[in-house]
Design an enzyme around this catalytic site. Structure first.
Site, PDB file in Angstrom:
ATOM      1  N   CYS A 138     -91.783 -73.519  75.174  1.00  0.00           N
ATOM      2  CA  CYS A 138     -90.623 -72.825  75.752  1.00  0.00           C
ATOM      3  C   CYS A 138     -91.025 -71.557  76.506  1.00  0.00           C
ATOM      4  O   CYS A 138     -90.233 -71.031  77.293  1.00  0.00           O
ATOM      5  CB  CYS A 138     -89.628 -72.473  74.663  1.00  0.00           C
TER       6      CYS A 138
ATOM      7  N   ASN B 269     -81.380 -76.764  74.368  1.00  0.00           N
ATOM      8  CA  ASN B 269     -82.717 -76.181  74.547  1.00  0.00           C
ATOM      9  C   ASN B 269     -83.528 -77.138  75.423  1.00  0.00           C
ATOM     10  O   ASN B 269     -83.832 -78.257  75.008  1.00  0.00           O
ATOM     11  CB  ASN B 269     -83.369 -76.007  73.173  1.00  0.00           C
TER      12      ASN B 269
ATOM     13  N   HIS C  12     -85.199 -67.334  77.116  1.00  0.00           N
ATOM     14  CA  HIS C  12     -85.269 -68.775  76.837  1.00  0.00           C
ATOM     15  C   HIS C  12     -84.025 -69.169  76.038  1.00  0.00           C
ATOM     16  O   HIS C  12     -83.584 -68.450  75.140  1.00  0.00           O
ATOM     17  CB  HIS C  12     -86.541 -69.087  76.048  1.00  0.00           C
TER      18      HIS C  12
HETATM   19  N1  ACO Z   1     -75.567 -80.343  60.976  1.00  0.00           N
HETATM   20  C1  ACO Z   1     -75.189 -79.893  59.755  1.00  0.00           C
HETATM   21  N2  ACO Z   1     -76.030 -79.259  58.925  1.00  0.00           N
HETATM   22  C2  ACO Z   1     -77.293 -79.055  59.351  1.00  0.00           C
HETATM   23  C3  ACO Z   1     -77.747 -79.488  60.598  1.00  0.00           C
HETATM   24  C4  ACO Z   1     -76.836 -80.159  61.437  1.00  0.00           C
HETATM   25  N3  ACO Z   1     -77.152 -80.615  62.656  1.00  0.00           N
HETATM   26  N4  ACO Z   1     -79.039 -79.129  60.748  1.00  0.00           N
HETATM   27  C5  ACO Z   1     -79.399 -78.492  59.627  1.00  0.00           C
HETATM   28  N5  ACO Z   1     -78.339 -78.447  58.770  1.00  0.00           N
HETATM   29  C6  ACO Z   1     -78.288 -77.855  57.432  1.00  0.00           C
HETATM   30  C7  ACO Z   1     -79.652 -77.703  56.793  1.00  0.00           C
HETATM   31  O1  ACO Z   1     -80.049 -78.901  56.176  1.00  0.00           O
HETATM   32  C8  ACO Z   1     -79.408 -76.575  55.832  1.00  0.00           C
HETATM   33  O2  ACO Z   1     -78.774 -77.103  54.692  1.00  0.00           O
HETATM   34  P1  ACO Z   1     -79.196 -76.533  53.218  1.00  0.00           P
HETATM   35  O3  ACO Z   1     -78.833 -75.069  53.258  1.00  0.00           O
HETATM   36  O4  ACO Z   1     -78.365 -77.367  52.311  1.00  0.00           O
HETATM   37  O5  ACO Z   1     -80.678 -76.767  53.110  1.00  0.00           O
HETATM   38  C9  ACO Z   1     -78.378 -75.686  56.543  1.00  0.00           C
HETATM   39  O6  ACO Z   1     -77.796 -76.524  57.570  1.00  0.00           O
HETATM   40  C10 ACO Z   1     -78.992 -74.457  57.174  1.00  0.00           C
HETATM   41  O7  ACO Z   1     -80.171 -74.844  57.878  1.00  0.00           O
HETATM   42  P2  ACO Z   1     -81.092 -73.773  58.589  1.00  0.00           P
HETATM   43  O8  ACO Z   1     -82.283 -74.488  59.162  1.00  0.00           O
HETATM   44  O9  ACO Z   1     -81.321 -72.592  57.693  1.00  0.00           O
HETATM   45  O10 ACO Z   1     -80.091 -73.310  59.761  1.00  0.00           O
HETATM   46  P3  ACO Z   1     -80.298 -72.148  60.781  1.00  0.00           P
HETATM   47  O11 ACO Z   1     -79.121 -71.261  60.723  1.00  0.00           O
HETATM   48  O12 ACO Z   1     -81.669 -71.515  60.692  1.00  0.00           O
HETATM   49  O13 ACO Z   1     -80.219 -72.945  62.172  1.00  0.00           O
HETATM   50  C11 ACO Z   1     -81.731 -73.658  63.904  1.00  0.00           C
HETATM   51  C12 ACO Z   1     -81.199 -73.916  62.485  1.00  0.00           C
HETATM   52  C13 ACO Z   1     -80.577 -73.849  64.858  1.00  0.00           C
HETATM   53  C14 ACO Z   1     -82.827 -74.672  64.190  1.00  0.00           C
HETATM   54  C15 ACO Z   1     -82.276 -72.214  64.002  1.00  0.00           C
HETATM   55  O14 ACO Z   1     -83.123 -71.952  62.920  1.00  0.00           O
HETATM   56  C16 ACO Z   1     -83.030 -71.960  65.288  1.00  0.00           C
HETATM   57  O15 ACO Z   1     -82.452 -71.932  66.357  1.00  0.00           O
HETATM   58  N6  ACO Z   1     -84.336 -71.666  65.200  1.00  0.00           N
HETATM   59  C17 ACO Z   1     -85.134 -71.240  66.368  1.00  0.00           C
HETATM   60  C18 ACO Z   1     -85.458 -72.389  67.287  1.00  0.00           C
HETATM   61  C19 ACO Z   1     -86.360 -71.899  68.390  1.00  0.00           C
HETATM   62  O16 ACO Z   1     -86.243 -70.790  68.887  1.00  0.00           O
HETATM   63  N7  ACO Z   1     -87.298 -72.732  68.782  1.00  0.00           N
HETATM   64  C20 ACO Z   1     -88.280 -72.278  69.771  1.00  0.00           C
HETATM   65  C21 ACO Z   1     -88.341 -73.130  70.925  1.00  0.00           C
HETATM   66  S1  ACO Z   1     -88.504 -74.856  70.593  1.00  0.00           S
HETATM   67  C22 ACO Z   1     -89.998 -75.344  71.371  1.00  0.00           C
HETATM   68  O17 ACO Z   1     -90.885 -74.587  71.582  1.00  0.00           O
HETATM   69  C23 ACO Z   1     -90.121 -76.801  71.820  1.00  0.00           C
END
Ligand code: ACO
Length: 330
Positions: A116, A287, A257
């Protein structure tokens, strides 16, 4: 010391596939909800490449628009750099496929892998090559077909990513109003396993087992990456402003990004800027990794949100974990 490279974004363009996948597409077969996706990420829909499309075809479409926007012809392109994590093949470079698709001259072509953060990495590479006088016009692309690298049954990943491409023609400029003023590249290689596709390379070649275990799909430690991204985005902003003596008020547009609206909002609040000074299109495209920053810049230029002479800060953070920033007077 303030840097000033006589380099500009002469033309930009973007392309996204026609097919729109709304959040409902996923709620129909996965245990997820529109409410979860919108609240946690800001994403409402994303695009998916058609079966006859791939990264190079989308990149070529964006490139044609960028070259026309620059007022140049394909023969004027001296080098092609394609930032991508989802290239057409392991090798050769996707940039080579783009060259052929465009009917460009037999100029140098290479891909750049910084996920990214990739487009800004590529734009900084182009800046240095233009600045030393090696080239006049470089085609710099960010393009991804992420929907083909994520397990459709994995609700934690499949809702996040979309396909698309952006391209810029970067050129040397004599206009004193235009310049690249600040560049930063970084990587913390101890965090390679935070976002990766574990199998399919020399480390773990593809086999029946790797496919059965889904190791050819992208895996991400979302929560860790989220915390890292919020902190690193703030550092990138501080560095760019401190090194150039600029203030947030000087910035016409910040282009972070587009990985999560909450990360973008944290950057906006840190800068104390109103919403219209920070580019956001994650709700429409999800994304798109290396494509997201250049797609946002292309949209901002075509909508007239930014114009020649405006100060723009571009920020990328991705797998590696990599980071990059560029402050440019367009
Ligand atoms: N629908 C419903 N529930 C979900 C989903 C979904 N699609 N996905 C995950 N959950 C659940 C999880 O299982 C978890 O449940 P639990 O608490 O029972 O274990 C709960 O939701 C919370 O999950 P988290 O992973 O803690 O959620 P978070 O608020 O962190 O959001 C996300 C996840 C959106 C991925 C976030 O962490 C994020 O955006 N991270 C950064 C991503 C990023 O910047 N990536 C860099 C670029 S990517 C690249 O380089 C190719």
């Amino acid at each position: 010391m303030t840097l000033s490279f006589p380099v500009c974004f002469r033309g930009t363009g973007m392309y996204v596939p026609d097919e729109v996948l709304t959040n409902q597409h996923f709620t129909d077969y996965l245990d997820t909800s529109d409410e979860w996706i919108v609240t946690r990420t800001g994403i409402r829909e994303r695009r998916r490449a058609a079966p006859d499309e791939c990264t190079s075809t989308m990149a070529a479409n964006a490139s044609r628009i960028a070259i026309e926007d620059a007022g140049l012809s394909i023969e004027d392109i001296d080098l092609i750099i394609c930032a991508t994590a989802t290239g057409d093949c392991q090798f050769p470079a996707t940039a080579a496929f783009v060259q052929a698709a465009l009917g460009a001259r037999q100029v140098g072509c290479f891909d750049l892998s910084a996920a990214c953060a990739g487009f800004v990495y590529a734009a900084i590479t182009a800046t240095s090559l233009l600045n030393i006088g090696l080239y006049e016009n470089i085609l710099v692309i960010g393009a991804e077909t992420l929907t083909r690298c994520v397990d459709r049954e994995d609700r934690t990943m499949i809702v996040l990513f979309g396909d698309g491409a952006g391209a810029a023609v970067m050129s040397r400029t004599d206009n004193p109003e235009q310049a690249v003023l600040h560049c930063e590249l970084g990587c913390d290689g101890t965090r390679t396993e935070h976002i990766w596709i574990p199998a399919g390379g020399s480390r773990l070649p593809a086999s029946e087992n790797t496919v059965a275990e889904g190791l050819h799909f992208m895996h991400m430690r979302g929560r860790e990456v989220f915390k890292f991204a919020v902190k690193k985005m703030a550092e990138l902003i501080d560095n760019a402003l401190e090194k150039t003596g600029m203030t947030p008020d000087d910035l016409k547009l910040v282009i972070p990004h587009q990985s999560n609206l909450r990360i973008i909002e944290a950057a906006r609040v840190k800068l104390g800027l109103p919403p219209d000074r920070v580019a956001v299109n994650i709700q429409r495209y999800g994304n798109t990794s290396a494509a997201s920053v250049i797609m946002s810049l292309a949209e901002a230029r075509s909508e007239g949100t930014v114009k020649e002479g405006d100060l723009v800060l571009m920020l990328g953070i991705g797998a590696g974990l990599t980071w990059s920033s560029m402050l440019v007077r367009l």
